[in-house]
Motif scaffolding. Structure first.
Motif, PDB file in Angstrom:
ATOM      1  N   GLY A  67       0.803  -1.205   0.000  1.00  0.00           N
ATOM      2  CA  GLY A  67       0.000   0.000   0.000  1.00  0.00           C
ATOM      3  C   GLY A  67       0.841   1.262   0.000  1.00  0.00           C
ATOM      4  N   ASP A  68       2.055   1.200   0.553  1.00  0.00           N
ATOM      5  CA  ASP A  68       2.952   2.359   0.591  1.00  0.00           C
ATOM      6  C   ASP A  68       3.889   2.420  -0.611  1.00  0.00           C
ATOM      7  N   LEU A  69       3.969   1.340  -1.370  1.00  0.00           N
ATOM      8  CA  LEU A  69       4.856   1.292  -2.533  1.00  0.00           C
ATOM      9  C   LEU A  69       4.153   1.691  -3.826  1.00  0.00           C
ATOM     10  N   PHE A  70       2.830   1.441  -3.897  1.00  0.00           N
ATOM     11  CA  PHE A  70       2.101   1.649  -5.144  1.00  0.00           C
ATOM     12  C   PHE A  70       0.885   2.555  -4.934  1.00  0.00           C
ATOM     13  N   PRO A  71       0.666   3.519  -5.842  1.00  0.00           N
ATOM     14  CA  PRO A  71      -0.516   4.385  -5.741  1.00  0.00           C
ATOM     15  C   PRO A  71      -1.793   3.602  -6.014  1.00  0.00           C
ATOM     16  N   ALA A  72      -2.935   4.211  -5.684  1.00  0.00           N
ATOM     17  CA  ALA A  72      -4.221   3.513  -5.726  1.00  0.00           C
ATOM     18  C   ALA A  72      -4.531   2.916  -7.097  1.00  0.00           C
ATOM     19  N   HIS A  73      -4.191   3.624  -8.187  1.00  0.00           N
ATOM     20  CA  HIS A  73      -4.567   3.142  -9.518  1.00  0.00           C
ATOM     21  C   HIS A  73      -3.699   1.982 -10.000  1.00  0.00           C
ATOM     22  N   ARG A  74      -2.658   1.619  -9.249  1.00  0.00           N
ATOM     23  CA  ARG A  74      -1.813   0.469  -9.615  1.00  0.00           C
ATOM     24  C   ARG A  74      -1.867  -0.657  -8.591  1.00  0.00           C
ATOM     25  N   ARG A  75      -2.612  -0.474  -7.536  1.00  0.00           N
ATOM     26  CA  ARG A  75      -2.552  -1.436  -6.435  1.00  0.00           C
ATOM     27  C   ARG A  75      -3.144  -2.797  -6.775  1.00  0.00           C
ATOM     28  N   ALA A  76      -4.220  -2.820  -7.566  1.00  0.00           N
ATOM     29  CA  ALA A  76      -4.826  -4.114  -7.885  1.00  0.00           C
ATOM     30  C   ALA A  76      -3.851  -4.983  -8.662  1.00  0.00           C
ATOM     31  N   ARG A  77      -3.122  -4.373  -9.608  1.00  0.00           N
ATOM     32  CA  ARG A  77      -2.133  -5.144 -10.359  1.00  0.00           C
ATOM     33  C   ARG A  77      -0.978  -5.582  -9.458  1.00  0.00           C
ATOM     34  N   ALA A  78      -0.512  -4.673  -8.603  1.00  0.00           N
ATOM     35  CA  ALA A  78       0.561  -5.029  -7.669  1.00  0.00           C
ATOM     36  C   ALA A  78       0.100  -6.128  -6.724  1.00  0.00           C
TER      37      ALA A  78
END
Length: 449
Positions: free
Chosen positions: A126-137
């Motif tokens: 959650g601290d490494l990736f912004p909201a719009h990329r989190r599902a993929r991460a």
């Protein structure tokens, strides 16, 4: 340049987290594959076999609560490193035990080690990736689940056959985990909320558990997770022995078939599902949860049909059940990400620990033991209906198969709770963002409202 460097570092850390997640699920899957040799050696009932999975998950859930708070207040890299070392070392010990009860105690110790990992890793993502990329991460991170299962189901049967012992996989599995634990300590952690669009306070939060439980979406997702874990843990614990007994498959072939159902499907479900979920989220605010709910409808229908069809061609059973499990994997990318969207960064590890407590205490903890107890009951009923006086493997096959109907039932209730969570998601996500709006104080220092 700085942003590209940070992005590259985020993906490197994610890969390390993925590997640890893979071995997490590989190690915890071993007992489900060698369950029939254990049953034969120690003369166990299906209820006792269910206790093995239940004891692990109960300890996992209880230990996760304090470990989740530690992840929110301390070093996540150290917590994950020590946890990985503990569960890998105890996995080797599991291969040395000589009785059911000692095996059970060691599994409980492994549960404590593994409980340190998921809340800390989810918080870090959650601290490494912004909201719009989190599902993929999150999808990439959760690929450790199907790949760990796939690797386990495809190799452990061969290990048992090669070494002529169900103990060998425990020793082999411990080695890579201990090596990977060393790398965990060198992770450079970002600040809490580093990927948010506004600056986040680093101060501790008062009454953290109450704050998390005050989010309606989170409560519905806990209920959904409870039902989902009931289904998945029942499936992972008993699908191999069900295929052995009901479809008369040898251990290695039953393990490979199960690997296709719960492993191969995840490779597609988590990669493609995470991409689809992000696309839908960009168009519809609660699209991720609606996508997950619709996926669970398909999952319920496919698994119910496969079981209801009886002794059909094994290829047809595997194909239909696999289709259901493929859509079930959308639960992970959609729900785990939704929690990040409604819970503020300083409370995310605590939220995940509470989420896992619900999943494992009342979901994963009950799934194996309830299905095991119901299997014994149905087997006894089948024996009485046939007028027999002695329990046979044929009756145990029917009993276990019929008990597995609880899987589509649990998936159905998962779908219901996902729809309820989707109804209040937009309001809770907006409330979380409003709480993070930066306020510039007179001295020019940004703080959170």
């Amino acid at each position: 340049m700085q942003n590209s460097t940070q992005a590259a570092n985020a993906w490197r850390i994610l890969f390390l987290l993925f590997l640890a997640n893979l071995f997490n699920f590989f190690d915890r899957t071993i007992p489900a594959i060698i369950i029939e040799p254990i049953r034969m050696e120690w003369h166990l009932s299906d209820f006792q076999l269910g206790i093995i999975g239940t004891a692990f998950t109960l300890v996992y859930a209880i230990a996760g609560l304090p470990l989740g708070r530690m992840a929110d207040t301390g070093s996540r890299s150290k917590l994950m490193g020590w946890g990985l070392a503990v569960w890998s070392g105890l996995t080797a010990v599991n291969g040395m035990v000589g009785s059911f009860w000692s095996f059970l105690v060691v599994r409980m110790g492994i549960g404590i080690g593994e409980a340190s990992y998921a809340p800390a890793a989810n918080s870090l993502i959650g601290d490494l990736f912004p909201a719009h990329r989190r599902a993929r991460a999150m999808g990439i991170f959760m690929l450790g689940l199907p790949l760990g299962l796939l690797l386990a189901f495809f190799t452990i049967g061969a290990m048992v056959k090669a070494f002529d012992s169900w103990r060998a996989p425990f020793f082999i599995a411990a080695v890579p985990g201990l090596i990977l634990a060393v790398f965990m300590f060198f992770i450079k952690e970002p600040n809490r909320g580093a990927a948010e669009s506004v600056q986040v306070s680093q101060e501790r939060v008062d009454r953290p558990i109450r704050r998390v439980l005050a989010v309606p979406t989170f409560l519905w997702l806990v209920m959904a997770g409870l039902c989902f874990n009931f289904a998945t843990y029942a499936c992972n614990s008993f699908l191999v022995p069900m295929l052995q007994r009901y479809f008369l498959m040898p251990l290695q072939e039953a393990a490979v078939a199960t690997g296709v159902i719960v492993g191969v499907t995840g490779l597609v479900g988590l990669t493609l599902g995470g991409w689809v979920a992000d696309k839908i989220h960009q168009r519809v605010a609660n699209g991720r949860l609606l996508f997950a709910a619709i996926s669970l409808i398909i999952s319920t229908l496919c698994t119910a049909w496969a079981l209801h069809s009886g002794r059909i061609e094994i290829g047809v059973f595997v194909a239909v059940f696999s289709l259901g499990w493929l859509f079930a994997y959308n639960f992970y990318t959609c729900v785990y990400t939704a929690i990040q969207d409604v819970v503020e960064p300083r409370l995310r590890a605590t939220a995940m620990a509470l989420f896992f407590a619900g999943l494992y205490l009342l979901g994963g903890g009950l799934g194996p033991v309830v299905v095991g107890a119901l299997s014994d009951h149905f087997a006894h009923t089948a024996m009485l209906a046939a007028g027999a006086e002695q329990m046979t493997e044929a009756f145990k096959a029917v009993g276990l198969h019929d008990a597995m109907y609880l899987i589509p039932v649990a998936l159905f209730f998962t779908m219901v709770f996902l729809f309820l969570a989707a109804r209040c998601f937009v309001r809770d996500a907006k409330r979380m963002k409003e709480g993070l709006i930066a306020v510039v104080e007179p001295d020019g220092v940004a703080a959170t409202a």
